[in-house]
Enzyme design. Structure first.
Site, mmCIF file in Angstrom:
data_model
loop_
_atom_site.group_PDB
_atom_site.id
_atom_site.type_symbol
_atom_site.label_atom_id
_atom_site.label_comp_id
_atom_site.label_asym_id
_atom_site.label_seq_id
_atom_site.Cartn_x
_atom_site.Cartn_y
_atom_site.Cartn_z
ATOM 1 N N ASP A 46 -2.573 -9.291 3.082
ATOM 2 C CA ASP A 46 -3.053 -9.670 4.500
ATOM 3 C C ASP A 46 -4.480 -9.698 4.591
ATOM 4 O O ASP A 46 -4.979 -10.244 5.701
ATOM 5 C CB ASP A 46 -2.254 -8.812 5.314
ATOM 6 C CG ASP A 46 -2.544 -7.289 5.257
ATOM 7 O OD1 ASP A 46 -1.933 -6.900 4.147
ATOM 8 O OD2 ASP A 46 -3.386 -6.591 5.956
ATOM 9 N N HIS A 102 -3.859 -5.215 -0.381
ATOM 10 C CA HIS A 102 -3.565 -5.836 1.075
ATOM 11 C C HIS A 102 -3.414 -7.203 0.965
ATOM 12 O O HIS A 102 -4.622 -8.046 0.972
ATOM 13 C CB HIS A 102 -4.483 -5.449 2.092
ATOM 14 C CG HIS A 102 -4.130 -3.807 2.619
ATOM 15 N ND1 HIS A 102 -3.221 -3.807 3.487
ATOM 16 C CD2 HIS A 102 -4.664 -2.783 2.201
ATOM 17 C CE1 HIS A 102 -3.293 -2.366 3.850
ATOM 18 N NE2 HIS A 102 -4.073 -1.960 2.926
ATOM 19 N N CYS A 137 0.852 -1.235 -0.217
ATOM 20 C CA CYS A 137 -0.180 0.090 0.153
ATOM 21 C C CYS A 137 0.836 1.319 -0.102
ATOM 22 O O CYS A 137 1.526 1.594 -0.973
ATOM 23 C CB CYS A 137 -0.955 -0.087 0.956
ATOM 24 S SG CYS A 137 -2.350 1.065 0.812
#
Length: 362
Positions: free
Chosen positions: A333, A331, A246
């Site tokens: 994650d 992202h 990001c």
């Protein structure tokens, strides 16, 4: 409690207050995610922003201890069509209303979020303010027009002191620009020994820890507001594997001569399709950013564009042609969102192994 949401273009939305009772001013943005409101509100990339949830009902599973992305969120306000007063979930520890009161974040419900989102999509993100219905509107609009949005937001959310999340595997330094806990979770799953450092840590300090690799995290605001970080990246990318997520992705691009620009309304949600150019693979991704890398500014002698967003063609990933460096605008994650791109953490592990092997034989 009757409250109003006013926008700098003169729009007025009536609603009911919940959460904290204080007024709030910030940049009004929207997220298209159908769930994951706790992770979104506690994501420090929403620093200084008033968050619209486009999904009509928010809060029905309450708040739990597992889904914090930060302990002290800096989201300015929450804007919803309807919030659940009584949550129902076995993990729930409190309601959304109770949570926002504790964190001193005001909310407004009963807003036509569909209309509000259409305004933002048409005119772009803009400043907004939540006030009491009885307040002087002219005075409130004058205050809103005079509001100056913060510049270096990263300094507000980055850790002030270093800390360690121990593991027995690879030694990874994480530079915190406003990190999500889910990034640390993914590294911990891979048994990494993680040292988290403040955003303004020097390259010399990072190198003195002798890490196997460096992670540059997500964070809020304009990436050009922290120019000193670019010097750090330029030094470490010649010495260590680097993975940026990001804001970290944008900073890698800036450090290698590219430019960034403010998007009209950004990407915020969990359903953004991203294509890997080399393979044609498409992942649905979690995203939260208001700036993007200008594809035309990328020095093709240094960086290769690896991923693009299929809806608007913006740059979603790059890698360095000569250094062990790669990045993702989205992202991997998740938290919340799909885990399609979690393999990028495995790619980081493999990159560190390959780099160590190359240097051992050098």
């Amino acid at each position: 409690m009757k409250r109003l949401l006013i926008l700098e273009d003169g729009s007025i939305f009536k609603g009911r207050g919940f959460g904290a009772a204080n007024d709030a001013t910030g940049e009004v943005v929207f997220s298209t995610g159908m769930t994951g409101y706790q992770e979104s509100i506690t994501d420090q990339s929403y620093n200084g922003q008033m968050l619209i949830f486009t999904y009509p009902l928010i809060g029905n599973t309450g708040i739990n201890r597992e889904d914090y992305e930060s302990i002290d969120p800096t989201t300015k306000a929450v804007i919803v069509k309807e919030f659940a007063r009584v949550p129902s979930n076995w993990r729930s520890q409190m309601s959304l209303d109770e949570f926002l009161k504790i964190k001193k974040i005001p909310g407004i419900a009963g807003v036509d979020t569909r209309k509000l989102t259409r305004i933002i999509r048409q005119h772009g993100t803009m400043r907004g303010m939540i006030i009491d219905a009885e307040d002087d509107l002219k005075h409130a609009f004058d205050q809103l027009k005079a509001t100056v949005l913060p510049v270096n937001q990263v300094a507000q959310v980055s850790t002030n002191r270093s800390y360690v999340s121990p593991g027995e595997g690879k030694n990874v330094v994480v530079v915190d620009f406003g990190l999500k806990h889910s990034i640390l979770n993914e590294l911990n799953k891979r048994n990494c020994h993680v040292t988290v450092l403040p955003y303004n840590t020097t390259a010399e300090t990072i190198l003195s820890l002798n890490p196997d690799g460096v992670m540059l995290t997500n964070g809020p605001g304009d990436p050009t507001s922290i120019p000193a970080v670019l010097t750090m990246i330029q030094v470490i990318q010649e010495r260590l594997p680097v993975f940026g997520i990001c804001l970290g992705h944008q900073l890698i691009a800036l450090a290698n001569g590219a430019r960034t620009f403010k998007m009209k309304f950004g990407h915020r949600g969990f359903n953004h399709p991203v294509k890997e150019i080399a393979t044609g693979r498409i992942d649905f991704t979690s995203q939260n950013h208001g700036y993007a890398v200008d594809a035309n500014s990328i020095d093709k002698e240094k960086l290769l564009i690896t991923h693009i967003e299929l809806n608007d063609g913006t740059v979603e990933g790059v890698k360095h042609r000569y250094h062990p460096v790669f990045s993702a605008q989205y992202h991997p994650d998740a938290a919340p969102g799909p885990h399609d791109a979690a393999h990028l953490f495995d790619q980081f592990m493999e990159l560190m192994d390959a780099w160590k092997e190359t240097n051992k034989n050098a």
